[in-house]
Scaffold this active site. Structure first.
Site, PDB file in Angstrom:
ATOM      1  N   TRP A 133      33.735  38.902  64.233  1.00  0.00           N
ATOM      2  CA  TRP A 133      34.073  37.685  63.371  1.00  0.00           C
ATOM      3  C   TRP A 133      33.071  36.556  63.556  1.00  0.00           C
ATOM      4  O   TRP A 133      33.531  35.436  63.240  1.00  0.00           O
ATOM      5  CB  TRP A 133      35.606  37.216  63.510  1.00  0.00           C
ATOM      6  CG  TRP A 133      36.489  38.666  63.220  1.00  0.00           C
ATOM      7  CD1 TRP A 133      37.175  39.175  64.167  1.00  0.00           C
ATOM      8  CD2 TRP A 133      36.820  39.007  62.070  1.00  0.00           C
ATOM      9  NE1 TRP A 133      37.791  40.175  63.747  1.00  0.00           N
ATOM     10  CE2 TRP A 133      37.716  40.266  62.203  1.00  0.00           C
ATOM     11  CE3 TRP A 133      36.525  38.790  60.599  1.00  0.00           C
ATOM     12  CZ2 TRP A 133      38.548  40.733  61.166  1.00  0.00           C
ATOM     13  CZ3 TRP A 133      37.463  39.606  59.728  1.00  0.00           C
ATOM     14  CH2 TRP A 133      38.078  40.607  59.987  1.00  0.00           C
ATOM     15  N   LYS A 145      35.277  40.712  55.984  1.00  0.00           N
ATOM     16  CA  LYS A 145      35.163  39.581  55.120  1.00  0.00           C
ATOM     17  C   LYS A 145      34.005  39.202  54.934  1.00  0.00           C
ATOM     18  O   LYS A 145      33.059  39.424  55.576  1.00  0.00           O
ATOM     19  CB  LYS A 145      36.319  38.266  55.788  1.00  0.00           C
ATOM     20  CG  LYS A 145      37.862  38.646  55.956  1.00  0.00           C
ATOM     21  CD  LYS A 145      38.528  37.524  56.341  1.00  0.00           C
ATOM     22  CE  LYS A 145      39.952  37.847  56.435  1.00  0.00           C
ATOM     23  NZ  LYS A 145      40.973  36.777  56.688  1.00  0.00           N
ATOM     24  N   ASP A 168      46.891  46.701  29.634  1.00  0.00           N
ATOM     25  CA  ASP A 168      47.970  46.093  29.943  1.00  0.00           C
ATOM     26  C   ASP A 168      47.969  44.692  29.214  1.00  0.00           C
ATOM     27  O   ASP A 168      46.820  43.833  29.506  1.00  0.00           O
ATOM     28  CB  ASP A 168      48.621  45.901  31.239  1.00  0.00           C
ATOM     29  CG  ASP A 168      49.981  45.244  31.442  1.00  0.00           C
ATOM     30  OD1 ASP A 168      51.096  45.593  30.876  1.00  0.00           O
ATOM     31  OD2 ASP A 168      50.055  43.914  32.016  1.00  0.00           O
ATOM     32  N   GLU A 214      48.584  47.757  24.796  1.00  0.00           N
ATOM     33  CA  GLU A 214      49.710  47.357  24.743  1.00  0.00           C
ATOM     34  C   GLU A 214      49.637  45.960  23.825  1.00  0.00           C
ATOM     35  O   GLU A 214      49.546  44.851  24.631  1.00  0.00           O
ATOM     36  CB  GLU A 214      50.394  47.068  26.066  1.00  0.00           C
ATOM     37  CG  GLU A 214      51.953  46.880  26.218  1.00  0.00           C
ATOM     38  CD  GLU A 214      52.151  45.704  27.364  1.00  0.00           C
ATOM     39  OE1 GLU A 214      53.452  45.775  27.761  1.00  0.00           O
ATOM     40  OE2 GLU A 214      51.387  45.154  27.769  1.00  0.00           O
TER      41      GLU A 214
END
Length: 707
Positions: free
Chosen positions: A105, A141, A358, A413
């Site tokens: 890290w 990350k 959606d 939708e």
């Protein structure tokens, strides 16, 4: 389908073919609906905007094909020489570094270079022994330095695998998914051809077991796929696949758009699921959520580069009031790259066959449908409230998908009923293949809540079921996951309520409530199936009248899984009546598979009798007769039939196998006579018991057992 729509190509390309002499300028839809004439300028404007984007992408990116391959370059990849390449867009950041378990890290260990567009990249050479510097499945990350000097850590936006350890934190960890070749799933089966009649089984992997836990991809593959195939469905719509931090969001608060949810297992298991479905002839649709995104910062896209307007609109415009989520800026070049590449990724990486988009209503309008009732007035669909950038994005999405994957299926939708949503792009449509008939389940629930059986308005029921836009294909459904959620009731719950828990055993008397409930459950579903559209959808468990609602583990229910499961075992118990509803669902689908009414022209309704509560119609050469009367059966009931001949019953909701009384003899032959009746050229006489639906077909089309 209208011949004009059928003969026009679903493409925005300038050489796109339109039927006859119809102009290829976005106004061709007026040929199908003259009421759109006053809105030609709006139709042309959005068509031109889509063309402008295509030209711009062609000039700057080499075309939509290359542009939509963002997942090949953005995100983290291993090169052939063992080096790792990582690329990320973060325009507000001054500096960036890759951090993870591989470098303890340390943000000073692997700094990235930035170009003028705010795109950072780095190539990390392999280790001294030739292995990738970032091991498979290790945590990773990106760390970004903001203009004020502050450093923030984020999950890579294009990450393909994230995991959650709730004992540590609700926030997700990004992992570099890069299994060795021996552990990668290799697809073995071709995609099936697009079905002419679409019969969709809407399913959620995590709830697909009676057990009080999250079901896995592997278990779904083993247990659910054969079940769905046996029930006669030919398509599966998978919900909640795109990774979402909050399980109770039903998958509609997406954090990581390129990650398949790790709750159910690793990515390779989802690939096996899709491939196995293909081997059974089932197409698989992904419930894709591009209408909004989770507001999570630590493990989502929100404030990725420290601003609120990287992927989303700034300020209030970028927030959905009701959903408490972020709204995409569909007019931004890099956002288009991200979203179009996302569609391409799911098609290529996982071999999905299409998408149910959606929240399309929220996308189409700047008001997102909040506090707005749609009257059907055309000004609502083409006025200042329309988000033309979102409309254009959907046009580009359909252009990309239909150009690259000719058998793709796209479903919208949309509750608003926007005209031309499901018409070809060359005509100025938005290019979807189907829209969901969202008014139909609302109608059934309203009837069951407010009307006594003898008050049912037969004319209104048939009007609602057939009230769809000319030339645009519709997927009908009596109920979906919406009606199964906690706080609402499924059809069977409305029909039977508490007696579902006490009288569904064959060892208990058949009460009037259960008798009525089972009969109407079958009739409602068949009427919707046969009259309501060009496709049909059922939500997992509703086919047999699942007795409980759906409620995911959350604080409000002490994180219980009691309702976050489907008790699919109920149909296997020979002492329970659920088996009969399950049998009828299979019979209904298999009958449609034989006669193909879903891809036939809309039905001709010859009788809507309010007093008798009878509906008779013909579609695909078969005759449907429904008697909704609660007590009155009809002998020698004359019905109109267009085609002369001898008919047999090919589907009967009242057989013993379907939980009925077998009041109609399956061996009966029905002869027509040349007497015009109800505007049909011939007629015949039938016995039509109360609360029964019958389907008749010409004897020449039936097999010895009547199917």
């Amino acid at each position: 389908m209208d011949p004009v729509a059928l003969e026009s190509s679903n493409t925005l390309a300038k050489n796109g073919h339109t039927a006859g002499n119809i102009p290829n300028d976005g106004t061709g839809v007026v040929a199908l609906d003259p009421y759109l004439e006053p809105f030609k300028p709006a139709l042309k404007r959005r068509f031109d905007k889509a063309q402008e984007w295509i030209k711009k992408i062609e000039k700057t990116e080499g075309g939509l094909d290359k542009f939509s391959k963002g997942a090949d370059t953005f995100g983290i990849h291993q090169n052939d020489d063992g080096s790792i390449y990582y690329k990320e867009w973060a325009p507000n950041a001054k500096q960036a570094a890759v951090i993870g378990e591989f470098n303890n890290w340390d943000r000073n260990a692997h700094r990235m270079t930035r170009n003028d567009f705010g795109v950072f990249e780095i190539t990390i050479p392999p280790t001294s022994d030739g292995k990738a510097a970032i091991p498979h499945n290790s945590k990773i990350k990106i760390s970004l330095e903001l203009p004020d000097g502050q450093w923030i850590d984020r999950l890579p936006a294009w990450i393909k695998y994230v995991t959650q350890d709730l004992s540590v934190s609700p926030a997700y960890d990004a992992r570099f998914w890069n299994p060795p070749a021996s552990e990668r799933y290799s697809f073995k089966h071709q995609r099936p051809k697009r079905p002419e009649s679409l019969r969709i089984y809407e399913a959620h992997v995590g709830i697909s077991s009676p057990e009080l836990r999250v079901t896995t991809y592997k278990e779904f593959t083993k247990n659910m796929l054969p079940r769905i195939k046996s029930l006669g469905y030919n398509a599966i719509q998978l919900m909640a696949i795109m990774e979402h931090a909050y399980y109770a969001s039903f998958g509609y608060q997406v954090n990581n758009f390129f990650a398949a949810s790790s709750r159910y297992g690793p990515p390779e298991d989802l690939k096996e699921l899709v491939d196995t479905a293909h081997s059974l002839g089932l197409v698989v649709l992904l419930d894709v959520v591009h209408s909004h995104a989770s507001k999570n910062v630590l493990d989502g896209l929100n404030e990725f580069d420290g601003t609120d307007h990287q992927y989303f609109h700034a300020g209030a415009k970028g927030k959905h009031e009701l959903w408490d989520s972020r709204l995409f800026n569909y007019g931004h070049h890099e956002v288009l790259r991200f979203l179009l590449s996302n569609l391409r990724f799911w098609m290529d990486e996982y071999q999905f066959d299409g998408f149910r988009f959606d929240g399309v209503t929220s996308m189409l309008y700047l008001h997102h449908g909040i506090g707005t009732g749609f009257s059907g007035g055309y000004h609502e669909y083409f006025g200042a409230d329309v988000d033309e950038e979102a409309v254009v994005y959907l046009m580009l999405a359909n252009e990309l998908l239909h150009e690259l994957y000719p058998d793709v299926i796209t479903v919208a939708e949309d509750v608003s009923g926007m005209p031309a949503l499901c018409l070809p792009l060359s005509l100025g449509g938005v290019g979807f293949d189907y829209r969901l008939a969202m008014a139909i389940p609302d109608m059934w629930i309203k009837i069951l809540k407010e009307k006594k059986d003898e008050e049912w308005d037969i004319g209104n029921i048939t009007f609602t079921l057939t009230n769809r836009r000319h030339g645009e294909k519709t997927i009908a459904y009596a109920e979906s996951h919406d009606q199964a959620l906690v706080g609402d009731k499924s059809l069977m719950m409305h029909l039977c309520d508490a007696e579902l828990y006490t009288h569904m055993s064959t060892l208990t008397p058949l009460t009037p409530v259960i008798d009525r409930g089972m009969a109407l459950h079958k009739m409602i579903r068949l009427l919707t199936h046969a009259l309501g559209g060009e496709g049909y959808l059922n939500f997992e468990g509703n086919e047999f009248g699942h007795p409980e609602w759906l409620d995911f583990p959350r604080e409000g229910n002490q994180n219980s899984f009691w309702y976050a499961r489907r008790q699919l075992n109920l149909t296997e118990d020979r002492l329970l009546r659920y088996q009969f509803l399950n049998n009828f669902d299979r019979s209904m689908n298999l009958c449609e598979n034989k006669y193909g009414w879903l891809h036939a022209p809309q039905a001709y309704i010859s009788l809507k009798h309010e007093g008798d509560k009878v509906i008779v119609f013909e579609r695909a050469g078969v005759v449907f007769a429904f008697n909704f009367h609660p007590t009155q059966s009809f002998e020698n009931y004359r019905i109109g039939v267009d085609v002369a001949g001898t008919y047999r019953v090919v589907l009967d909701s009242d057989t013993k196998e379907h939980g009925g009384f077998s009041r109609v003899d399956s061996n009966t032959r029905f002869f027509t006579e040349p007497l015009e009746w109800n505007h049909r050229r011939n007629c015949t006489h039938i016995y039509l018991p109360c609360r029964t639906a019958l389907v008749f077909a010409l004897e020449s089309t039936t097999t010895p057992n009547g199917h």
